[in-house]
Design a protein around this motif. Structure first.
Motif, PDB file in Angstrom:
ATOM      1  N   ALA A 208      -2.691   5.794 -10.331  1.00 52.11           N
ATOM      2  CA  ALA A 208      -1.235   5.032 -10.128  1.00 52.11           C
ATOM      3  C   ALA A 208      -0.652   4.449 -11.210  1.00 52.11           C
ATOM      4  CB  ALA A 208      -1.964   4.239  -8.924  1.00 52.11           C
ATOM      5  N   ASN A 209      -1.465   3.687 -11.982  1.00 52.10           N
ATOM      6  CA  ASN A 209      -0.683   2.934 -13.133  1.00 52.10           C
ATOM      7  C   ASN A 209       0.225   3.842 -13.853  1.00 52.10           C
ATOM      8  OD1 ASN A 209      -2.211   0.065 -13.212  1.00 52.10           O
ATOM      9  ND2 ASN A 209      -3.877   1.762 -13.063  1.00 52.10           N
TER      10      ASN A 209
ATOM     11  N   ASP B  93      -7.226  -5.498 -11.226  1.00 55.41           N
ATOM     12  CA  ASP B  93      -5.923  -5.070 -10.828  1.00 55.41           C
ATOM     13  C   ASP B  93      -4.950  -5.365 -11.880  1.00 55.41           C
ATOM     14  OD1 ASP B  93      -6.619  -4.268  -7.964  1.00 55.41           O
ATOM     15  OD2 ASP B  93      -6.630  -6.458  -7.545  1.00 55.41           O
TER      16      ASP B  93
ATOM     17  N   THR C 168       0.737  -4.018  -6.641  1.00 56.53           N
ATOM     18  CA  THR C 168      -0.692  -4.107  -7.504  1.00 56.53           C
ATOM     19  C   THR C 168      -1.621  -2.973  -7.665  1.00 56.53           C
ATOM     20  OG1 THR C 168      -0.863  -6.373  -6.747  1.00 56.53           O
ATOM     21  CG2 THR C 168      -2.657  -5.534  -7.445  1.00 56.53           C
ATOM     22  N   THR C 169      -1.935  -2.447  -8.567  1.00 60.19           N
ATOM     23  CA  THR C 169      -2.879  -1.077  -8.660  1.00 60.19           C
ATOM     24  C   THR C 169      -4.320  -1.416  -9.012  1.00 60.19           C
ATOM     25  OG1 THR C 169      -1.964  -0.628 -10.944  1.00 60.19           O
ATOM     26  CG2 THR C 169      -0.833   0.295  -9.128  1.00 60.19           C
TER      27      THR C 169
ATOM     28  N   SER D 192      -7.066   3.477 -12.187  1.00 64.97           N
ATOM     29  CA  SER D 192      -6.282   4.110 -11.319  1.00 64.97           C
ATOM     30  C   SER D 192      -5.284   5.063 -12.006  1.00 64.97           C
ATOM     31  CB  SER D 192      -6.048   3.617  -9.832  1.00 64.97           C
ATOM     32  OG  SER D 192      -4.960   4.526  -9.310  1.00 64.97           O
TER      33      SER D 192
ATOM     34  N   GLN E  37       0.915  -1.359   0.119  1.00 64.76           N
ATOM     35  CA  GLN E  37       0.045  -0.122   0.017  1.00 64.76           C
ATOM     36  C   GLN E  37       0.746   1.328  -0.031  1.00 64.76           C
ATOM     37  OE1 GLN E  37      -3.617  -0.525   2.391  1.00 64.76           O
ATOM     38  NE2 GLN E  37      -2.540  -1.590   3.706  1.00 64.76           N
TER      39      GLN E  37
ATOM     40  N   TYR F  20       3.335   4.657 -11.595  1.00 66.30           N
ATOM     41  CA  TYR F  20       4.361   3.550 -11.347  1.00 66.30           C
ATOM     42  C   TYR F  20       5.205   3.309 -12.759  1.00 66.30           C
ATOM     43  CZ  TYR F  20       2.832   2.845  -6.810  1.00 66.30           C
ATOM     44  OH  TYR F  20       2.430   3.146  -5.368  1.00 66.30           O
TER      45      TYR F  20
END
Length: 146
Positions: free
Chosen positions: A115-116, A133, A108-109, A113, A78, A119
């Motif tokens: 967040a992809n 995910d 894992t995202t 999101s 997280q 990263y």
């Protein structure tokens, strides 16, 4: 702009879950994942691994991170920052801290999101995809003279 980390305690977990839900809510809704009980069960399962750290910036708690050993690598379980702390480079600093351990990192995202993109910008490579995910891995540079 230094970050500091301090261990989260059991009494912090409800507050951290609320932060996680605040950050993820819109993305969960887009995927049709609106059952808070399912989200809480997944969070509780992740928290069993321990190692949750508050992220502090200028003395203020701005988020939390959980990095745990997993076989031959570390798993970034997280990483959440309060919305008002996002976009200031703090997430990149936390990822840099995780990378500084010198081991492969996995994470894992949630699909859809932002967040992809985050990263991918920070050198992670997508290694898998599930129903909801995406999975990623980052490996430190290998010494070419080994």
């Amino acid at each position: 702009m230094a970050l500091h980390f301090e261990p989260a305690l059991a009494e912090d977990l409800d507050t951290l879950f609320a932060l996680r839900m605040e950050v993820m809510r819109e993305h969960l809704v887009r995927l049709g994942l609106t059952d808070t009980q399912v989200s809480r069960a997944r969070y509780d399962q992740q928290c069993k691994d321990g190692a949750i750290q508050h992220i502090l910036h200028e003395g203020e708690r701005v988020g939390f991170v959980q990095l745990v050993p997993s076989g031959d690598h570390l798993h970034l379980v997280q990483l959440f920052l309060r919305r008002e702390a996002q976009g200031a480079g703090l997430g990149a600093m936390v990822v840099g801290w995780a990378k500084s351990h010198g081991q492969d990192l996995t994470l894992t995202t949630l699909k859809l999101s932002p967040a992809n993109r985050f990263y991918l910008r920070h050198g992670f490579v997508q290694t898998g995809e599930g129903e909801f995910d995406n999975e990623y891995r980052w490996s430190p540079p290998r010494n070419a003279q080994a």
